[in-house]
Design an enzyme around this catalytic site. Structure first.
Site, mmCIF file in Angstrom:
data_model
loop_
_atom_site.group_PDB
_atom_site.id
_atom_site.type_symbol
_atom_site.label_atom_id
_atom_site.label_comp_id
_atom_site.label_asym_id
_atom_site.label_seq_id
_atom_site.Cartn_x
_atom_site.Cartn_y
_atom_site.Cartn_z
ATOM 1 N N SER A 143 -13.560 -0.042 8.994
ATOM 2 C CA SER A 143 -13.029 1.291 9.307
ATOM 3 C C SER A 143 -13.920 1.925 10.366
ATOM 4 C CB SER A 143 -13.079 2.140 8.026
ATOM 5 O OG SER A 143 -12.853 3.503 8.303
ATOM 6 N N TYR A 156 -16.945 5.191 0.072
ATOM 7 C CA TYR A 156 -16.115 4.554 1.106
ATOM 8 C C TYR A 156 -16.963 4.173 2.316
ATOM 9 C CZ TYR A 156 -11.960 3.904 4.087
ATOM 10 O OH TYR A 156 -10.993 3.381 4.913
HETATM 11 P P1 NAD Z 1 -2.784 1.342 1.291
HETATM 12 O O1 NAD Z 1 -3.051 2.219 0.134
HETATM 13 O O2 NAD Z 1 -1.431 1.362 1.923
HETATM 14 O O3 NAD Z 1 -3.133 -0.164 0.957
HETATM 15 C C1 NAD Z 1 -4.216 -0.534 0.148
HETATM 16 C C2 NAD Z 1 -3.902 -1.857 -0.479
HETATM 17 O O4 NAD Z 1 -4.986 -2.229 -1.343
HETATM 18 C C3 NAD Z 1 -2.628 -1.786 -1.342
HETATM 19 O O5 NAD Z 1 -1.901 -2.976 -1.189
HETATM 20 C C4 NAD Z 1 -3.212 -1.683 -2.742
HETATM 21 O O6 NAD Z 1 -2.319 -2.150 -3.727
HETATM 22 C C5 NAD Z 1 -4.428 -2.586 -2.587
HETATM 23 N N1 NAD Z 1 -5.396 -2.422 -3.682
HETATM 24 C C6 NAD Z 1 -5.966 -1.283 -4.131
HETATM 25 N N2 NAD Z 1 -6.732 -1.553 -5.208
HETATM 26 C C7 NAD Z 1 -6.657 -2.891 -5.423
HETATM 27 C C8 NAD Z 1 -7.216 -3.763 -6.401
HETATM 28 N N3 NAD Z 1 -8.003 -3.325 -7.382
HETATM 29 N N4 NAD Z 1 -6.894 -5.077 -6.341
HETATM 30 C C9 NAD Z 1 -6.056 -5.544 -5.368
HETATM 31 N N5 NAD Z 1 -5.506 -4.756 -4.432
HETATM 32 C C10 NAD Z 1 -5.805 -3.444 -4.460
HETATM 33 O O7 NAD Z 1 -3.906 1.713 2.368
HETATM 34 P P2 NAD Z 1 -4.173 1.216 3.860
HETATM 35 O O8 NAD Z 1 -4.384 2.441 4.651
HETATM 36 O O9 NAD Z 1 -3.180 0.212 4.289
HETATM 37 O O10 NAD Z 1 -5.592 0.545 3.680
HETATM 38 C C11 NAD Z 1 -5.849 -0.828 3.883
HETATM 39 C C12 NAD Z 1 -7.292 -1.012 4.300
HETATM 40 O O11 NAD Z 1 -7.498 -0.402 5.567
HETATM 41 C C13 NAD Z 1 -8.295 -0.374 3.346
HETATM 42 O O12 NAD Z 1 -9.428 -1.207 3.201
HETATM 43 C C14 NAD Z 1 -8.660 0.912 4.066
HETATM 44 O O13 NAD Z 1 -9.922 1.368 3.708
HETATM 45 C C15 NAD Z 1 -8.615 0.446 5.504
HETATM 46 N N6 NAD Z 1 -8.481 1.534 6.477
HETATM 47 C C16 NAD Z 1 -7.389 2.341 6.467
HETATM 48 C C17 NAD Z 1 -7.306 3.353 7.407
HETATM 49 C C18 NAD Z 1 -6.118 4.280 7.475
HETATM 50 O O14 NAD Z 1 -6.165 5.252 8.236
HETATM 51 N N7 NAD Z 1 -5.052 4.046 6.757
HETATM 52 C C19 NAD Z 1 -8.333 3.552 8.330
HETATM 53 C C20 NAD Z 1 -9.427 2.706 8.300
HETATM 54 C C21 NAD Z 1 -9.499 1.687 7.363
#
Ligand code: NAD
Length: 261
Positions: A143, A156
């Site tokens: 991130s 985080y």
């Molecule tokens: P999201 O909530 O859409 O997806 C998160 C995924 O992780 C989901 O499929 C959820 O079911 C899964 N998950 C959560 N807990 C879990 C567990 N215990 N076991 C297995 N799976 C689990 O969120 P996203 O925004 O798509 O995030 C995906 C990644 O990208 C994360 O690591 C997040 O930190 C990172 N990220 C997101 C953003 C953003 O702006 N959305 C920015 C930077 C980094």
């Protein structure tokens, strides 16, 4: 070198891929021809339907395997059950926002387990498979918070910085093998994880949800636009292409200029 990537015959395991960035990455890797293994901690009809939809749309093999990545043995079992893992995308994540002194211990433990320790476990299970196949790609979704900090996101930010460190170690341990490890650092991407933060923030600042999006969420992102899950998928596909054979142990930001500030 062509920008299209041919990943046919490769198997990609994408953690946390029934939603958001993980699902976007799975779709782009399948578009490039890879067989994909989707994952989350639930085992619903909809989860398996996503795999069926990808198999049908992209003419690849796609499976959904349930594993709760807060548990190390389930993280390792995910890779074992996949049977082969040429491409490992560590993406699963959650968020919790609170000042350090009020930060619930169980939230700290869950965030570190799901977002940092699981990367250690899946990588340990996948590396022998990559060595056997004589090729491997590890892409960890970190991130902008893996490179910079914000208040109230102690777990985080710590986990995401940890993932960048872990990526560098894996890259060094595999430097003389046809295996690479990199981290992608997204800024804000409009996924359920971000959408969930909007109503509470709107209440807190007495703003409309639109104002929160522009003035609070995108405040750090100079482009004032969200990155898309397709763009994240494209970045990951590039890292799996021959053009990226010598890219290892580094981070690629997809953050509209956030970390340039
Ligand atoms: P999201 O909530 O859409 O997806 C998160 C995924 O992780 C989901 O499929 C959820 O079911 C899964 N998950 C959560 N807990 C879990 C567990 N215990 N076991 C297995 N799976 C689990 O969120 P996203 O925004 O798509 O995030 C995906 C990644 O990208 C994360 O690591 C997040 O930190 C990172 N990220 C997101 C953003 C953003 O702006 N959305 C920015 C930077 C980094």
């Amino acid at each position: 070198m062509a920008l299209t990537t041919d990943l046919s015959g490769k198997t990609a395991v994408i953690t946390g891929s029934n939603s958001g960035i993980g699902l976007g990455v799975a779709r782009e890797l399948a578009r490039a021809g890879a067989n994909v293994v989707l994952n989350s901690y639930t085992d619903r009809k909809e989860d398996h339907a996503l795999a069926e939809e990808i198999a049908e749309n992209f003419s690849v093999e796609a499976r959904y395997i349930k594993a709760d990545l807060s548990k190390g043995d389930e993280a390792r079992a995910l890779i074992e059950q996949a049977g082969t893992c040429d491409i490992l995308i560590n993406n699963a994540g959650i968020q919790h926002v609170a000042p350090i002194e009020d930060f619930p211990v169980e939230k700290w433990d869950a965030i570190i387990a799901i977002m940092l320790s699981s990367v250690f476990h899946t990588t340990a299970a996948a590396l022998p498979m990559m060595r056997k196949a004589d090729w491997g790609r590890i892409v960890n979704i970190s991130s902008a918070h893996g490179l910079t900090a914000s208040p109230y996101k102690s777990a985080y930010v710590s986990a995401k910085h940890g993932v960048v460190g872990m990526t560098k170690v894996v890259a060094l341990e595999t430097a003389q093998e046809p295996i690479t490890a990199n981290a992608v650092c997204p800024g804000y991407v409009l996924t359920p994880l971000v959408q969930a933060q909007i109503p509470d923030t709107a209440k807190k600042y007495d703003m409309s949800e639109e104002e929160v999006t522009q003035k609070v969420i995108l405040e750090r992102q100079p482009s004032k636009e969200f990155a898309t899950t397709e763009q994240l998928g494209g970045t990951v596909a590039f890292l799996c292409s021959p053009a990226a054979d010598q890219i290892t142990g580094t981070t690629i930001s997809v953050d509209g200029g956030w970390t340039a500030l």
